[in-house]
Design an enzyme around this catalytic site. Structure first.
Site, PDB file in Angstrom:
ATOM      1  N   CYS A 258       9.273   3.555   3.866  1.00  0.00           N
ATOM      2  CA  CYS A 258       9.364   2.104   4.085  1.00  0.00           C
ATOM      3  C   CYS A 258       9.924   1.815   5.474  1.00  0.00           C
ATOM      4  O   CYS A 258       9.464   0.900   6.165  1.00  0.00           O
ATOM      5  CB  CYS A 258      10.233   1.448   3.019  1.00  0.00           C
ATOM      6  SG  CYS A 258       9.631   1.718   1.335  1.00  0.00           S
ATOM      7  N   ASP A 259      10.903   2.598   5.886  1.00  0.00           N
ATOM      8  CA  ASP A 259      11.485   2.489   7.217  1.00  0.00           C
ATOM      9  C   ASP A 259      10.399   2.713   8.280  1.00  0.00           C
ATOM     10  O   ASP A 259      10.233   1.892   9.185  1.00  0.00           O
ATOM     11  CB  ASP A 259      12.621   3.515   7.344  1.00  0.00           C
ATOM     12  CG  ASP A 259      13.290   3.516   8.701  1.00  0.00           C
ATOM     13  OD1 ASP A 259      14.445   3.075   8.789  1.00  0.00           O
ATOM     14  OD2 ASP A 259      12.674   3.975   9.683  1.00  0.00           O
TER      15      ASP A 259
END
Length: 169
Positions: free
Chosen positions: A64-65
């Site tokens: 997600c980062d």
């Protein structure tokens, strides 16, 4: 509410999605989520712009980062007529902290934690975890879905090239 058992997996384990599936050609459902200042934001506020809707399980996870940082970089090249919204169940405070630490300034992070309005409207709410599945939707300036990708295995990244082609095309 519709349920789709096994619609996505996490590390191979099947998960159930809640809400109706959204497809290319559909009118984009409106939703309400909270920004980093706890203010409600609706998709309809961005009428007349192309909107990339990126849903992720949690900004505090590696994929997600990476995904949100990548969309932040791409957003700088797309101009002011394109808005990137990243939605998760993370609390607005956590999103604000993450954006500051990651230097993310072009992506608008929105929290769906209160009502799961986005998750249910787009069919990406994971029943077992109350997190959002990884998915990307592109909404045209006239409010129609022009690209929809539900990432089957939520630990994998989306197809960035397909998203960018939909925005440019």
């Amino acid at each position: 509410m519709a349920e789709r058992p096994g619609a996505v997996t996490m590390k191979g384990s099947p998960l159930t999605l809640v809400g109706s599936e959204v497809s290319v050609g559909d009118k984009a459902p409106d939703f309400q989520a909270l920004n980093n200042d706890l203010q409600p934001v609706r998709l309809s506020q961005f009428a007349g712009k192309t909107v990339i809707l990126s849903s992720v399980p949690s900004l505090d996870t590696p994929v997600c980062d990476m995904e949100t940082r990548r969309f932040n970089q791409e957003a700088e090249k797309l101009g002011d007529d394109v808005v990137v919204l990243t939605l998760s169940m993370d609390l607005p405070f956590a999103q604000k902290r993450w954006c500051g630490a990651a230097g993310v300034t072009r992506v608008i992070t929105l929290s769906d934690h209160r009502d799961a309005s986005f998750g249910q409207a787009y069919g990406v709410l994971i029943k077992e975890l109350r997190l959002l599945a990884r998915a990307v939707f592109v909404v045209s300036q006239d409010g129609v879905i022009t690209h929809a990708q539900l990432v089957k295995e939520i630990t994998e990244e989306p197809d960035y090239a397909a998203v960018l082609n939909a925005v440019k095309g």
